[in-house]
Design an enzyme around this catalytic site. Structure first.
Site, PDB file in Angstrom:
ATOM      1  N   TYR A 107      29.868  50.299  32.653  1.00 17.68           N
ATOM      2  CA  TYR A 107      31.210  49.767  32.924  1.00 17.68           C
ATOM      3  C   TYR A 107      31.203  48.240  32.797  1.00 17.68           C
ATOM      4  O   TYR A 107      32.094  47.656  32.161  1.00 17.68           O
ATOM      5  CB  TYR A 107      31.673  50.199  34.317  1.00 17.68           C
ATOM      6  CG  TYR A 107      33.092  49.783  34.652  1.00 17.68           C
ATOM      7  CD1 TYR A 107      34.170  50.269  33.926  1.00 17.68           C
ATOM      8  CD2 TYR A 107      33.350  48.903  35.708  1.00 17.68           C
ATOM      9  CE1 TYR A 107      35.467  49.885  34.235  1.00 17.68           C
ATOM     10  CE2 TYR A 107      34.640  48.521  36.024  1.00 17.68           C
ATOM     11  CZ  TYR A 107      35.708  49.017  35.286  1.00 17.68           C
ATOM     12  OH  TYR A 107      36.989  48.625  35.583  1.00 17.68           O
ATOM     13  N   SER A 112      38.078  43.093  34.704  1.00 21.44           N
ATOM     14  CA  SER A 112      37.570  43.502  36.027  1.00 21.44           C
ATOM     15  C   SER A 112      36.623  42.438  36.545  1.00 21.44           C
ATOM     16  O   SER A 112      36.088  41.635  35.776  1.00 21.44           O
ATOM     17  CB  SER A 112      36.805  44.823  35.899  1.00 21.44           C
ATOM     18  OG  SER A 112      36.166  45.158  37.121  1.00 21.44           O
TER      19      SER A 112
END
Ligand code: NAP
Length: 235
Positions: free
Chosen positions: A146, A133
């Site tokens: 995250y 990501s």
């Protein structure tokens, strides 16, 4: 371009979202595809093999890899895609969400590679592609856990590259910004949030993965970062 015909790919988290799009795209390019997810659902890919697999369990991951090799005879491409996300101020993040991001995104990624690697090392043209990501490239607000899990994935894949390059296994981080899927719904995203309209599609990411694995075998892509035009490159 390197042909994908006859290759076998295992995509984790491919019952829906980005993983399903990757599985569909690779299958259309002649790849035999195995689909892992907790539900075991096949997202409508006729020739694919789907089995229930929880990446948080090393045994479940090994059983998935073994079943894939039993079905297709080999394993050439691993797409480490299964992942979960939850956003919000760090102190408001439920402990269960924090633990799940570490379990699925960090341990799940490591378990997938551990299970697949013995077979990838026997392949004539092996690739590990991690769907990390943008949150694995920079610290983002309200994404503390995250980001931690995605930095771990990026670090894992970079280290694997060093370790496996000379043995013919290419390792690539694909780092998307926002993609419109079910991801993080109810955990920081809502179906009516305006940003969704400007996000990339799962197919956009799948096209990048196909590009990565079809590069001629004399070179490798270490990292591909892609972001929607609607997202700034600063935040
Ligand atoms: P998604 O639509 O929520 O799909 C997640 C997939 O992972 C589903 O197939 C789900 O199937 C599977 N999964 C979840 N937990 C699992 C577990 N413990 N074991 C096995 N499979 C599991 O999410 P997505 O947007 O496609 O995200 C895929 C990857 O892209 C993730 O790693 C995510 O971090 C990354 N990513 C997403 C975005 C975004 O904006 N969407 C951006 C950058 C990176 P089951 O529920 O059946 O298990």
């Amino acid at each position: 371009m390197h042909s994908l015909h006859g290759r076998v790919a295992l995509v984790t988290g491919a019952s829906r979202g980005i993983g399903a799009a990757i599985a569909r795209n690779l299958e259309a390019a002649g790849v035999k595809v195995a689909i892992a997810s907790r539900s075991g659902d096949n997202p409508g890919i006729p020739g694919a093999f789907a089995q229930a697999c929880d990446v948080r369990s090393a045994d479940s991951m090994t059983a998935m890899v073994d079943a894939t090799v039993a079905r297709f005879g080999q394993l050439d491409i691993l797409v480490v895609n299964a992942g979960v996300g939850a956003y919000g101020p760090f102190l408001d993040l439920p402990m269960a969400d924090l633990e799940e991001m570490i379990e699925v995104n960090v341990k799940g990624a490591l378990f997938a590679v551990r299970a697949a690697l013995p077979h990838l090392l026997r392949s004539e043209a092996a690739d590990i592609v991690t769907i990390a990501s943008e949150a694995g490239r920079r610290g983002l607000p309200y994404e503390v856990a995250y980001c931690a899990s995605k930095f771990a994935q990026v670090g894992m894949t970079r280290a694997l590259d060093h370790e496996l390059r000379e043995q013919g296994v290419r390792c690539t981080n694909v780092c998307p910004g926002g993609v419109a899927t079910d991801f993080a719904m109810g955990h920081g995203r809502t179906p009516d949030m305006p940003q969704l309209a400007g996000m990339m599609s799962a197919d956009d990411v799948a096209e990048v993965v196909r590009f990565v694995v079809t590069r001629p075998r004399n070179h490798r892509l270490l990292e591909v970062a892609l972001r929607p035009v609607s997202e700034s490159s600063w935040g």
